[in-house]
Write a protein that holds these residues in place. Structure first.
Motif, mmCIF file in Angstrom:
data_model
loop_
_atom_site.group_PDB
_atom_site.id
_atom_site.type_symbol
_atom_site.label_atom_id
_atom_site.label_comp_id
_atom_site.label_asym_id
_atom_site.label_seq_id
_atom_site.Cartn_x
_atom_site.Cartn_y
_atom_site.Cartn_z
ATOM 1 N N VAL A 1 -16.668 4.863 -10.150
ATOM 2 C CA VAL A 1 -17.089 3.713 -8.555
ATOM 3 C C VAL A 1 -18.009 3.468 -10.081
ATOM 4 C CG1 VAL A 1 -18.828 4.043 -7.405
ATOM 5 C CG2 VAL A 1 -16.560 4.876 -7.538
ATOM 6 N N ILE B 1 -10.729 7.974 6.468
ATOM 7 C CA ILE B 1 -11.679 7.002 6.873
ATOM 8 C C ILE B 1 -13.012 6.754 5.889
ATOM 9 C CG2 ILE B 1 -11.263 6.846 8.841
ATOM 10 C CD1 ILE B 1 -13.438 8.328 9.406
ATOM 11 N N ASP B 2 -13.535 7.451 5.241
ATOM 12 C CA ASP B 2 -14.705 7.722 4.073
ATOM 13 C C ASP B 2 -13.990 7.000 3.315
ATOM 14 O OD1 ASP B 2 -12.399 9.503 2.749
ATOM 15 O OD2 ASP B 2 -14.411 11.049 2.012
ATOM 16 N N GLY B 3 -13.042 7.081 2.513
ATOM 17 C CA GLY B 3 -12.309 5.494 1.086
ATOM 18 C C GLY B 3 -11.293 4.812 1.617
ATOM 19 N N ASP B 4 -10.892 5.390 2.708
ATOM 20 C CA ASP B 4 -10.048 4.233 3.645
ATOM 21 C C ASP B 4 -8.804 3.761 2.091
ATOM 22 O OD1 ASP B 4 -10.816 3.693 5.740
ATOM 23 O OD2 ASP B 4 -12.750 1.865 4.822
ATOM 24 N N THR B 5 -8.219 4.641 1.688
ATOM 25 C CA THR B 5 -7.094 4.836 0.171
ATOM 26 C C THR B 5 -5.765 4.274 0.868
ATOM 27 O OG1 THR B 5 -6.881 6.461 -0.997
ATOM 28 C CG2 THR B 5 -9.295 5.044 -1.207
ATOM 29 N N ALA B 6 -6.044 5.187 1.954
ATOM 30 C CA ALA B 6 -4.219 5.520 2.341
ATOM 31 C C ALA B 6 -3.175 5.875 0.336
ATOM 32 C CB ALA B 6 -3.923 4.266 2.650
ATOM 33 N N GLN B 7 -3.816 6.500 -0.447
ATOM 34 C CA GLN B 7 -2.861 6.450 -1.681
ATOM 35 C C GLN B 7 -2.749 8.199 -1.562
ATOM 36 O OE1 GLN B 7 -4.798 2.734 -3.798
ATOM 37 N NE2 GLN B 7 -5.276 4.398 -5.199
ATOM 38 N N LYS C 1 -2.631 8.463 7.999
ATOM 39 C CA LYS C 1 -2.808 7.440 7.165
ATOM 40 C C LYS C 1 -3.238 6.674 6.187
ATOM 41 C CE LYS C 1 -3.031 2.522 8.092
ATOM 42 N NZ LYS C 1 -4.135 2.119 8.927
ATOM 43 N N GLN C 2 -4.435 6.977 6.405
ATOM 44 C CA GLN C 2 -6.188 7.375 5.490
ATOM 45 C C GLN C 2 -7.154 8.055 5.854
ATOM 46 O OE1 GLN C 2 -5.660 3.231 6.411
ATOM 47 N NE2 GLN C 2 -8.207 2.465 6.258
ATOM 48 N N ARG D 1 1.097 -0.792 -0.136
ATOM 49 C CA ARG D 1 -0.132 -0.108 0.238
ATOM 50 C C ARG D 1 0.559 1.127 0.593
ATOM 51 N NH1 ARG D 1 -5.833 -0.807 3.876
ATOM 52 N NH2 ARG D 1 -6.284 1.258 1.916
ATOM 53 N N ALA E 1 -17.714 8.653 11.485
ATOM 54 C CA ALA E 1 -18.109 8.142 11.448
ATOM 55 C C ALA E 1 -19.008 6.818 12.540
ATOM 56 C CB ALA E 1 -16.646 6.315 11.225
ATOM 57 N N PRO F 1 -16.925 12.440 7.043
ATOM 58 C CA PRO F 1 -18.634 11.802 7.540
ATOM 59 C C PRO F 1 -17.586 11.321 9.029
ATOM 60 C CG PRO F 1 -18.661 10.686 5.352
ATOM 61 C CD PRO F 1 -17.311 11.379 5.419
ATOM 62 N N ALA G 1 -7.634 0.313 -4.457
ATOM 63 C CA ALA G 1 -7.293 0.472 -2.887
ATOM 64 C C ALA G 1 -7.741 -1.397 -1.597
ATOM 65 C CB ALA G 1 -6.306 0.659 -1.584
ATOM 66 N N THR H 1 -17.741 -1.546 -6.228
ATOM 67 C CA THR H 1 -17.042 -1.759 -6.981
ATOM 68 C C THR H 1 -16.301 -0.882 -8.191
ATOM 69 O OG1 THR H 1 -18.579 -3.706 -6.697
ATOM 70 C CG2 THR H 1 -17.464 -3.262 -9.405
#
Ligand SMILES: Cc1cc2nc3c(=O)[nH]c(=O)nc-3n(C[C@H](O)[C@H](O)[C@H](O)COP(=O)(O)OP(=O)(O)OC[C@H]3O[C@@H](n4cnc5c(N)ncnc54)[C@H](O)[C@@H]3O)c2cc1C
Ligand SMILES: Nc1ncnc2c1ncn2[C@@H]1O[C@H](COP(=O)(O)O)[C@@H](O)[C@H]1O
Lengths: 397, 261
Positions: free
Chosen positions: B225, B121-127, B118-119, A171, B13, B11, A187, A215
């Motif tokens: 999406v 919390i809505d998308g949780d991607t960490a990218q 780190k990321q 990641r 959580a 948002p 991800a 998706t």
């Protein structure tokens, strides 16, 4: 602005308001109105019974290349100290399935030197080909050097899909590669499929801490890249009779990095990686003390699992932070998850609710953890756990 | 030391409830908060500044109401705030977000260190953190749990890996992402709140940033999406009744049945 409600068609039913994942739609008078929180995800377009919402076509995120030149499925095989990470074998199992559906080769990519047994194991696990990027710097993890090596290979050999384990390493550096190549990266996927006609990878992942699933597609750019959560894909049984091609690649001049590794410290008692454990025995505030955690360690030991913890337990100092599971800790997906004395706060569920089998033990029958549990035991952990330990030991002989 | 800290409004959580009937999220009235991971980024930026001097700027891409979150950052001790806001940014994936934030950061005085959570919390991607690093051509270190040393030209940190941590030195300027373990975020101070009150944030638009239209928002996003749905309802929920010994034996029997033991 690329989304609009056609007020001549909208019947004001409100279906879109309740279904919008981002709470971006309100009723303004008789019609739905889309506000600033909109991310153009398209859910409302699908749910509108009268097709009153439209997302208008946009220019495409351009990539200079001809995307039909990209062929084949790749799996990045993560290795540390020569040992290939378990998730890489799982991805080869999944990658095999996807490659067969597409009618293309499955290749593994591995970095470093002195990794011959690892290379062989990748072929046995399903790879037709292994790309080995040989450079001693890659025996350590450096974000930039890893990104350099994978980017170079992708540019040269042009795969259509690249799967990487959603580990700390995966990641960290995969987003850098996707940025450079100007392609999409999804991800922490938990399921993958292929639209064989369009050759599109359908990448499904949890969002909002697992409260919704999305998706994701990458229609116009290649390769389609995903990081995939450890523990969700199935590895194939190793087949020592399989053969495959090995392609070795060395950089024109040795790789360099702007980071320098001083030291690697393994946290004591943590040699087993919690994100890849098959059985996790977790405890929360209800365990009461260090002594409570001794029970969990004993159960984990007889089951061959590892111990996890809620944030409350970590905050109490009963377990170190790397064992914390949840939104601000690790996300795990084991075969069996025991939640002992854990109430099931949404932040905890975010890290464990996709586990295969969840067993909850809590003395409060109304604890929310029971909503996600397959098996619930209402009882005192100090009475129930010793019995389970005893009986598992007996069953094991 | 000029530090930029990237913060996102998400948002809350803990306010998100699941409707047990439909298994969908109930979103009505869910408040927007500063992404929890970004509070650690803000705290770390402020405490580094307190040690070595300099300036901390909070940067966000989001709707106009994200000003509230920027004010919270200022009340904690951040010096300045930048809001990147434009309808054209809507629908950005991590690529387009990294592109836009990179442009925003380039507008600041020469930045030595960029800190992200780190990321989100809505998308949780960490990218987004690593994306910004690449966009700006800077080195990147993920999952920092402790800053050990900082000089004008280098930063030495401990970073989390699966089975422990590594001590890593990186040349500056650089981008890092931080985990929860790194610190305990401070609460807003009274003085900070006063400053936040009078702070004016003028949003920067795509045109202000000189953004290329094909690189921002939905248009600039390679990922799309395809659908959003509720996770499938969990299978057989079953309570195991009886005395502890009985509960234990029933459970062990079930695990055997399922061949998981
Ligand atoms: C931004 C944010 C991020 C967070 N991130 C995380 C995270 O990553 N991970 C996480 O876990 N939490 C996280 N939390 C905290 C979370 O909201 C909860 O506070 C936490 O998970 C509660 O831990 P717990 O279930 O162990 O404790 P409690 O909620 O106190 O629950 C203890 C449970 O034990 C039961 N119990 C007590 N005694 C016994 C007994 N003898 N036998 C059986 N049962 C017993 C009680 O009935 C109760 O249900 C986060 C919170 C916030 C705001
Ligand atoms: N819209 C945004 N504005 C500012 N910072 C962001 C934004 N999105 C993401 N970030 C930063 O990038 C980190 C990782 O986010 P993500 O990749 O979305 O999980 C966050 O913790 C923030 O520090």
């Amino acid at each position: 602005m690329a989304i609009m409600v056609k007020t001549d068609i909208c019947v004001g039913c409100g279906a879109c308001v309740s279904q919008c994942p981002f709470g971006a739609i309100d009723m303004k008078g008789e019609f739905a109105a889309i506000g600033d929180k909109c991310t153009l995800c398209g859910t409302c377009v699908d749910v509108c019974p009268v097709s009153a919402i439209e997302i208008t076509a946009e220019p495409k995120a351009a990539q200079a290349d001809d995307i039909t030149a990209y062929k084949g499925v790749w799996v990045f095989a993560e290795q540390r100290g020569g040992a290939v990470a378990p998730v890489s074998f799982e991805l080869l199992g999944e990658g095999r399935r996807l490659a067969d559906k597409l009618g293309v080769q499955l290749s593994a990519v591995i970095f470093g030197t002195g990794i011959e047994p690892g290379i062989k194991s990748l072929i046995e696990a399903g790879a037709d080909k292994v790309y080995v990027y040989e450079d001693a710097l890659l025996n350590e993890f450096h974000e930039d050097a890893y990104a350099d090596a994978l980017t170079e290979l992708i540019r040269e050999y042009k795969p259509e899909a690249v799967l990487v384990g959603a580990t700390s390493i995966g990641r960290a550096f995969t987003p850098m590669v996707a940025w450079r190549i100007r392609t999409g990266l999804t991800a922490d996927c938990t399921s993958l499929d292929i639209d064989t006609e369009k050759r599109q990878l359908q990448q499904t992942r949890p969002a909002f801490g697992g409260n919704i699933m999305a998706t994701i597609l990458c229609p116009d750019n290649r390769p389609q890249m995903s990081t995939v959560r450890p523990g969700v894909m199935k590895r194939l049984a190793a087949d020592p009779s399989r053969t495959g091609e090995v392609v070795r690649k060395k950089p024109a001049k040795p790789l360099t990095s702007r980071t320098r590794l001083h030291n690697v410290i393994e946290v004591a008692g943590h040699s087993i990686n919690i994100s890849e454990a098959e059985i996790i025995v977790s405890g929360g505030r209800g365990m009461g003390s260090d002594k409570g955690f001794a029970l969990l360690k004993e159960l984990a030991e007889v089951l061959g699992g590892v111990v996890g913890a809620s944030r409350a337990a970590v905050d109490n100092g009963w377990m170190p932070y790397p064992h914390q599971i949840g939104q601000t800790g690790r996300t795990v997906c084991p075969k069996i998850y025991f939640a002992c004395g854990i109430s099931g706060a949404i932040q905890h569920l975010a890290g464990m609710q996709s586990s295969d089998l969840i067993i909850a033990i809590n003395k409060d029958a109304s604890a929310p953890i029971f909503n996600v549990a397959d098996f619930g035991i209402v009882g005192d952990v100090y009475e129930v756990l010793p019995q389970i330990i005893k009986q598992v030991k007996e069953a094991r002989g | 030391m000029n530090i930029a800290v990237c913060v996102k409004q998400v948002p809350d959580a803990s306010e998100v409830k699941i409707d047990p009937q439909t298994n969908t999220m109930k979103r009505e009235g869910v408040p927007a908060i500063l992404n929890p991971f970004d509070t650690y980024a803000v705290e770390e930026a402020i405490s580094i500044k307190e040690k070595v001097g300099g300036k901390v700027t909070a940067v966000t891409m989001g709707p106009p109401q994200a000003v509230e979150m920027l004010k919270l950052c200022v009340s904690m001790g951040v010096d300045d705030a930048t809001l990147l806001s434009d309808r054209a940014f809507a629908g950005a994936d991590t690529w387009a977000t990294s592109y836009t934030l990179g442009l925003g950061i380039k507008k600041l005085d020469k930045v030595d260190l960029i800190i992200c959570g780190k990321q989100a919390i809505d998308g949780d991607t960490a990218q987004v953190g690593p994306g910004i690093a690449e966009n700006l051509g800077l080195p990147f270190v993920a999952y920092v749990r402790k800053v050990l040393d900082i000089t004008d030209t280098t930063l030495t940190v401990e970073r989390l890996i699966e089975d422990g941590y590594e001590v890593v030195e990186v040349s500056l300027p650089a981008v890092i992402t931080v985990v929860k373990e790194i610190n305990t975020p401070r609460l807003p101070s009274l003085k900070g709140k006063m400053r936040a009150k009078s702070l004016e944030v003028k949003p920067l638009s795509a045109a202000d940033l000189g953004a290329i239209p094909e690189n921002i928002g939905l248009a600039g996003s390679p990922t799309k999406v395809f659908k959003v749905f509720s996770p499938p309802v969990k299978g057989q929920r079953e309570f195991i009744e009886g005395e502890p010994a009985e509960q234990a034996s029933k459970l062990v029997a079930k695990l055997h049945e399922l061949r998981v033991l």
